[in-house]
Design an enzyme around this catalytic site. Sequence first.
Site: not given
Ligand code: DQA
Length: 149
Positions: A10-11, A18, A23, A74, A77, A98, A100, A107
């Site tokens: 998501p997102n 964003r 990011y 990735n 959240a 995994e 990020h 954070r």
């Molecule tokens: C993320 C880190 C997560 O905590 C966050 O919710 C994201 C992006 C990252 O790529 O840094 O949506 O996965």
Amino acid sequence: MKTIYILNGPNLNLLGTREPEIYGADTLADVEARCAARCKALGLGMVFRQTNVEGELVTWIHDAREKAAGIVINAGAYTHTSVALHDAVKAVGLPTIEVHLSNVYKRESFRHHSYLSPVSHGVICGFGVQSYELALDGLSGILNTTRKG
Ligand code: DQA
């Protein structure tokens, strides 16, 4: 040719606009292009997807069992909330990395726990788009050392 599923949660469709201070300025299309180039260099096929829907990620992880040699994920959240993703990765049993973009440990404390880390081969965070490339390099190494014949 071995195929890697690169799954985004998501997102991540909003990358580029964003919170760029966290990011970066690259869009998801830029991330996909960098992954495609790295997969090509490593002799790997690639399926690159994004969804905002948790269950869709679960379904794609299941699909990977038949169609992929490994997964880079990735989960955004959902990393921090999803027992369903933990179970899916465990059930499928493919080498999974995994990733990020941000260093989640620098954070908020709610980002310090991951449901995916205990079922992943490894975790890479904090390198921006390069996190994905490092994950592909690592996955390629795992696949080459476990190659049969
Ligand atoms: C993320 C880190 C997560 O905590 C966050 O919710 C994201 C992006 C990252 O790529 O840094 O949506 O996965």
